[in-house]
Design a protein around this motif. Structure first.
Motif, PDB file in Angstrom:
ATOM      1  N   THR A  14       0.812  -0.959   0.135  1.00 31.06           N
ATOM      2  CA  THR A  14       0.215   0.185   0.157  1.00 31.06           C
ATOM      3  C   THR A  14       0.989   1.373   0.143  1.00 31.06           C
ATOM      4  O   THR A  14       0.160   2.066   0.533  1.00 31.06           O
ATOM      5  N   SER A  15       2.473   0.928  -0.899  1.00 30.88           N
ATOM      6  CA  SER A  15       2.667   2.302  -0.063  1.00 30.88           C
ATOM      7  C   SER A  15       2.398   3.735  -1.193  1.00 30.88           C
ATOM      8  O   SER A  15       2.720   4.268  -0.948  1.00 30.88           O
ATOM      9  N   ASN A  16       2.481   2.963  -2.546  1.00 31.26           N
ATOM     10  CA  ASN A  16       1.118   4.375  -3.125  1.00 31.26           C
ATOM     11  C   ASN A  16      -0.516   4.881  -3.030  1.00 31.26           C
ATOM     12  O   ASN A  16      -0.674   5.691  -4.308  1.00 31.26           O
ATOM     13  N   ARG A  17      -0.467   4.236  -2.558  1.00 31.91           N
ATOM     14  CA  ARG A  17      -2.077   4.074  -1.714  1.00 31.91           C
ATOM     15  C   ARG A  17      -2.506   4.846  -0.644  1.00 31.91           C
ATOM     16  O   ARG A  17      -1.605   5.058   0.500  1.00 31.91           O
ATOM     17  N   GLY A  18      -3.324   5.075  -0.213  1.00 36.74           N
ATOM     18  CA  GLY A  18      -3.821   5.471   1.528  1.00 36.74           C
ATOM     19  C   GLY A  18      -5.542   6.070   1.420  1.00 36.74           C
ATOM     20  O   GLY A  18      -5.692   5.805   0.224  1.00 36.74           O
ATOM     21  N   MET A  19      -5.722   6.716   2.110  1.00 33.07           N
ATOM     22  CA  MET A  19      -6.251   7.712   2.222  1.00 33.07           C
ATOM     23  C   MET A  19      -6.561   8.126   3.451  1.00 33.07           C
ATOM     24  O   MET A  19      -5.248   9.147   3.869  1.00 33.07           O
ATOM     25  N   THR A  20      -7.621   9.200   3.724  1.00 35.76           N
ATOM     26  CA  THR A  20      -6.695  10.573   4.431  1.00 35.76           C
ATOM     27  C   THR A  20      -7.521   9.920   5.517  1.00 35.76           C
ATOM     28  O   THR A  20      -7.317   9.076   6.160  1.00 35.76           O
ATOM     29  N   VAL A  21      -6.549  11.473   6.818  1.00 32.94           N
ATOM     30  CA  VAL A  21      -6.451  11.511   7.940  1.00 32.94           C
ATOM     31  C   VAL A  21      -7.458  11.485   8.369  1.00 32.94           C
ATOM     32  O   VAL A  21      -8.463  10.579   9.189  1.00 32.94           O
TER      33      VAL A  21
END
Length: 192
Positions: A14-21
């Motif tokens: 998931t190094s290039n993805r993710g979600m907002t805080v």
């Protein structure tokens, strides 16, 4: 000193993805309804540990990790390295086990490789990090002994981030405390 979870999630890299805080904060709130999270939080309180309303918080992390526990600060969940609710809940459970260990052991020293290894063994074993389905999604396929191999692999990954533990010291520490710590299931009656 922080105890952390690596970012090798059940959903893969998931190094290039993710979600907002903000999205992660919402998922943390949902994770608080998980029976395991409730159980661990109750046992932290019973042990006399302070877990304020902001004990678990979402943050963007520069290091490649899913989350971490820092004594006196609480749990951070790395929003930018997570994508789904299950990952967030898993990180919260893992880090709550570190918080529990820190609370119940008056002399826990995160710079001591054996202490850090013990808490990582317990967190890996008791949190479900190494459940067969999670390992399968990570690309690790093994029918027998997968759970212990996974815990060992993840302990070594975590200890690699401890500047006080060389690879050799980390391996020696993990082996020295393995039986005692793997079989210590507190606050659970047995490994979930």
């Amino acid at each position: 000193m922080a105890a952390g979870s690596d970012a090798s999630s059940a959903a893969g890299d998931t190094s290039n993805r993710g979600m907002t805080v903000e999205e992660c904060e919402n998922m943390i709130q949902r994770s608080l309804r998980s029976p395991t999270v409730k159980f661990l939080r109750e046992h932290l309180v019973k042990s006399g540990c302070d877990i304020s309303s902001n004990f678990i918080k979402a943050v963007n992390c520069s290091q490649r990790m899913s989350g971490g526990y820092v004594r006196g600060e609480g749990i951070m969940v790395c929003s930018n390295h997570l994508t789904i609710q299950d990952e967030v809940t898993q990180v919260v459970i893992h880090e709550l086990i570190h918080a529990y260990d820190d609370c119940r052991a008056a002399n826990l020293d995160w710079t001591n490789c054996a202490h850090h290894a013990c808490s990582e063994i317990r967190a890996g074993h008791l949190s479900g990090d190494c459940h067969y389905k999670r390992e399968l999604l990570r690309g690790f396929v093994k029918l027998r002994g997968h759970e212990q191999d996974c815990v060992r692999r993840r302990v070594m990954k975590s200890l690699a981030s401890n500047p006080y533990c060389s690879e050799a010291a980390a391996k020696d520490a993990m082996e020295a405390v393995w039986d005692t710590c793997y079989n210590d299931t507190k606050p659970f009656d047995r490994a979930p």
